[in-house]
Design a protein around this motif. Structure first.
Motif, short mmCIF file in Angstrom:
data_model
loop_
_atom_site.label_atom_id
_atom_site.label_comp_id
_atom_site.label_asym_id
_atom_site.label_seq_id
_atom_site.Cartn_x
_atom_site.Cartn_y
_atom_site.Cartn_z
N ASN A 540 0.95 -1.31 -0.12
CA ASN A 540 -0.10 -0.04 -0.28
C ASN A 540 0.88 1.21 0.07
O ASN A 540 2.00 1.13 0.50
CB ASN A 540 -1.05 -0.11 0.95
N GLN A 542 0.52 5.69 0.35
CA GLN A 542 -0.43 7.02 0.70
C GLN A 542 0.23 8.17 0.42
O GLN A 542 1.48 8.30 0.61
CB GLN A 542 -1.28 6.71 1.99
N THR A 568 -6.25 12.76 2.28
CA THR A 568 -5.15 11.63 2.50
C THR A 568 -5.47 10.36 1.64
O THR A 568 -6.51 9.52 2.28
CB THR A 568 -4.81 11.42 3.93
N SER A 570 -5.38 6.96 0.25
CA SER A 570 -4.37 5.60 0.37
C SER A 570 -4.86 4.37 -0.68
O SER A 570 -6.09 4.10 -0.76
CB SER A 570 -4.80 5.01 1.98
#
Length: 870
Positions: A540, A542, A568, A570
């Motif tokens: 992942n 972000q 934000t 992600s």
């Protein structure tokens, strides 16, 4: 002018040849000695003097006279005498050289009344007298109107005695003695105590343990004699524990008859432990036994233990309402001081009871404190060990959980973990540099390990400790390894990689088949060691995006200056294989009665569950938002303030590429907003179904179809709470010069002599609202309002209440009301559940002093009789 003389042996010789004329002047003063009435009450020297009376004595006074003929010293005004560990302060002191007697009298006014007592201090203990005589040789003495502060049971109090005789260095007798813990009497704000315990005779014994033995004791309230009388008492002084009787409370209830509750005895057991044994008895046959123990060793541990056992008999034998039953409860709490051993800790919190204890206890104050609504109880006993300098730690835990108050024809489920062992290895970075920051995927690579071993029993309160209970035992072990690493790409995108490995060991597996003879599916446990292994990988990343829209400058007159939005996002991807494939061997099949082949996991009955089924290739994404305004301040046009539209608003969803249909998961949202100058927070959340739903005669409950476009809200909720009080609407100031005295010192008085008081009050309310919708369009709602508040209409009154209101049904559920009155040394409390199934009330009057709180009290209770039978 003050004179200070330190008497030595040579001074005695000097005094023998003192000027005769000066001694004659002191004869006239001695003739007016106000202590002459008590001179002959003290025994003469019976113990040989080792080095003489005046060899280690010091004295000061405003005036001082010596009489060599009659061999005494007279000190007048602000007189102080120090002899070894003894110190005397008085307005008049006379010291006899040969006999060793010291006479002292406090300061008198023009009428002869003592206005300032004399003070006797020895070994740091301070005692006030009107007058006394003391012999430093025999250690005997006599004093009148004595007052001294004493600690009994950890409470500070005052002892007042008309006469005190000191028979030796360790034994004193007292006559007409009174003891009180009234703080206003102790601090001399009031000359009359609101209560005191009085006895005609008492004896004080000094030593390693200072203690008092008394004759009959009577309690007086404002000098009015009460019926409370004790035949004798034995009280250790300066300690927080004393052996004694625990006085009961009395009353009557329709369901159990007249009763005596709480009668018993208190026993200190050594230096670190005590024990209270009490009993309850009821005229209709019920009775109860209770044992309570507390223990503590400083810097080591502390804990308490309680055992309750009751036999409840309600109704009249032979009538349908008659019922009997036995209930019990065991409670144990133990905590270890962190200083004892920071690397090894033992803790316990055990709460085990019969399933009907909270609901049907005879001594049922559970109704007033809300414990009657208890639905589950749990217990744990744990050992924890850490190895300093290593990443390893281990724990051993025994756990218990139990559901309470099941319906009459059902058993209450009980779950036991006997035991659960865990070994942990904290995250380690094997390739990281010893100093400096970690860079790149290789240096950031880290591992963690967890091992669990569990033995679990699923049973109920009816089968507890039976053979059937142990037949339902399940056990197994689990290994979990997590691997993580990460780096930052393009300076703005932190990229993380992780992988997980899980291995489960089991001593039993499941064999499922359809039995034609019984016409049902049979689950059969197969003994033998079995294991399965699963793993997954994920990644992942972000970043954070900032955006701001300005509408003007801080100097212009615009209300909104700017809007600021922080996002934000992600994004991540996870992969989990399909462990139901034949390749892995974790799943089997059976044929049902229709001839269909049904797949099942051979590990589904294990305590750690079975491996997942179906391939997962999911793209996970979330969006966190923060939105705020910058506005002109109302109070100052040149300043600005920030207002948050929402503190956070999170949106989460996932897309499974490996799924045959409905690859997009439901979208979840949750957020929070603060309003009313940040004093009130709104929490909200919702779940959105992205697929269309068809509702028709064939599908009355709704059928989801693989077509995006519905975006219906399947459920949503919000909750909030707010508190207001006397400071919410601005603070009120007391601009008055005069205050009351004694108990009135909490009031201010205005020019018209009216008392003014800032009445504190507080009200808290909370609202919870939940809505869920089915495919057929049906909606289920629940809305509840919880209110609780306190108010003190006077400084010594406190009223509190708590209630819960179901706004959907319009019914009030559980309500409690409490009234408390502070009466200096006493508390009056009235608590009630005014309506409902658990309607009850309790009235209590008790003394505040800890060591008298159980002995000096009055308590009356009334309980609702419509409780469920056993």
């Amino acid at each position: 002018m003050k004179y200070k003389v330190k008497y030595k042996i040579i001074v005695i010789i000097f005094l023998l040849i003192w000027d005769f004329t000066k001694s004659q002047s002191q004869d006239s003063i001695a003739g007016n000695n106000p202590s002459k009435a008590i001179l002959d009450t003290v025994a003469t020297d019976t113990i040989p003097q080792r080095n003489g009376f005046l060899d280690v004595i010091e004295s000061t006074s405003d005036e001082q006279y010596q009489n060599a003929k009659e061999r005494f010293t007279l000190l007048l005004r602000n007189a102080v005498v120090t002899y070894t560990d003894l110190k005397i302060e008085a307005d008049y002191i006379k010291m006899m050289w040969d006999s060793g007697n010291i006479y002292a009298i406090g300061k008198k006014d023009s009428t002869g009344k003592i206005v300032e007592p004399s003070i006797f201090t020895q070994n740091g203990k301070k005692v006030e007298y009107n007058s006394f005589v003391y012999n430093v040789k025999t250690k005997k003495g006599k004093a009148f109107n004595v007052r001294t502060e004493e600690s009994m049971g950890g409470d500070q109090g005052v002892v007042v005695a008309e006469i005190v005789r000191q028979y030796s260095d360790s034994v004193s007798g007292m006559k007409n003695v009174a003891y009180t813990t009234d703080e206003y009497f102790i601090s001399k704000k009031d000359s009359v105590a609101d209560y005191h315990l009085q006895t005609r005779v008492a004896k004080l014994i000094q030593g390693e343990t200072r203690r008092v033995v008394t004759g009959p004791i009577v309690m007086k309230i404002y000098n009015v004699t009460t019926p409370l009388v004790l035949p004798f008492s034995y009280l250790p002084l300066g300690t927080d524990r004393s052996t004694g009787l625990l006085m009961p409370s009395f009353g009557e209830r329709e369901s159990v008859g007249f009763y005596i509750e709480g009668a018993g005895i208190y026993l200190p057991l050594g230096d670190y432990m005590d024990l209270s044994l009490t009993g309850d008895i009821y005229t209709k046959g019920s009775y109860g036994l209770h044992a309570v123990s507390q223990y503590k060793k400083r810097y080591k541990f502390l804990g308490n233990f309680r055992l309750d056992w009751e036999k409840r008999v309600t109704g009249i034998k032979g009538l349908p309402s008659y019922s009997t039953g036995k209930i019990y409860r065991v409670y144990w709490s133990h905590s270890q001081d962190t200083k004892a051993n920071p690397n090894f800790r033992f803790a316990a919190n055990v709460n085990f009871s019969s399933s009907k204890y909270y609901r049907n206890s005879i001594n049922n104050l559970n109704s007033l404190n809300g414990d009657i609504l208890t639905n589950t109880t749990s217990s744990s006993i744990s050992l924890n060990k850490t190895w300093p300098g290593t990443p390893f730690s281990a724990s051993m835990t025994l756990r218990h959980s139990q559901q309470m108050n099941a319906s009459r024809d059902q058993a209450n489920p009980v779950t036991l973990n006997l035991p659960q062992f865990t070994l942990n290895m904290n995250r380690i970075y094997p390739f990281a540099p010893r100093t400096g920051t970690k860079k790149g995927l290789f240096q950031n690579l880290n591992f963690s390990y967890n091992f669990n071993l569990s033995n679990t029993i699923y049973t109920n309160d009816e089968d507890f400790f039976s053979k059937k209970m142990f037949d339902n035992m399940k056990n197994g072990a689990e290994h979990v390894i997590n691997i993580n690493t990460g780096t930052t790409i393009f300076n703005y995108f932190p990229l993380n990689f992780s992988a997980g490995y899980r291995e489960v060991w089991s001593l039993k597996s499941l064999r499922r088949y359809y039995d034609n003879a019984q016409n049902k599916v049979i689950d059969e446990e197969v003994n033998g060691f079995n294991t399965f292994r699963v793993f997954n990988i994920s990644t992942n990343t972000q970043t954070t995006l900032y955006g701001q829209l300005n509408f003007g400058t801080n100097e212009d007159n615009k209300l909104i200056k700017a809007i600021r939005h922080v996002i934000t996002p992600s994004v991540g991807f996870s992969f989990t294989p399909d462990f139901s494939k034949d390749f892995w061997g974790y799943y089997s099949n059976y044929i049902d009665k229709e001839g269909n082949e049904i797949m099942y996991s051979r590990f589904s009955n294990g305590i750690y569950g079975g491996p997942s089924r179906g391939l997962s290739q999911s793209l996970n994404f979330s969006l966190d938002n923060n939105l705020e305004l910058k506005v002109r301040s109302r109070n100052d046009s040149t300043s600005v303030k920030k207002i948050k539209i929402f503190d956070y608003l999170n949106i989460n969803a996932s897309y499974n590429f490996a799924s045959d249909s409905m690859k997009l998961s439901p979208i979840s949202m949750r957020g929070a907003t603060r309003i009313l100058d940040n004093k009130m927070t709104l929490n909200y959340g919702a779940t959105i179904n992205p697929y269309r739903m068809i509702v028709n005669n064939a599908n009355p409950n709704g059928l989801l179809v693989n077509q995006i476009g519905g975006f219906t809200i399947s459920n949503y909720n919000f909750n909030t709470s707010y508190s207001i009080g006397n400071s919410t609407f601005g603070e009120r100031k007391m601009d008055f010069d005069r205050r009351g005295r004694v108990r009135q010192d909490v009031y201010y008085f205005d020019k018209n002599d009216y008392a003014q008081f800032l009445m504190p009050w507080n009200v808290n309310f909370g609202i919870t609202h939940n809505v869920s919708r089915t495919g057929a369009g049906k909606t289920r709602k629940s809305t509840s309002l919880n209110l609780n508040g306190t108010i003190s209409p006077t400084p010594y009154w406190r009223i509190s209440a708590n209630t819960n209101f179901d706004l959907q049904t319009g019914k009030v559920s559980y309500t409690t009301i409490n009234f408390n009155r502070d009466l200096r040394s006493f508390n009056i409390n009235f608590s009630m559940v005014p309506f409902g199934q658990y309607k009850t009330w309790n009235f209590f009057v008790g003394i505040k002093a800890n060591f008298l709180s159980d002995a000096l009290k009055y308590e009356e209770r009334n309980f609702n009789t419509n409780l469920s039978d056993f």
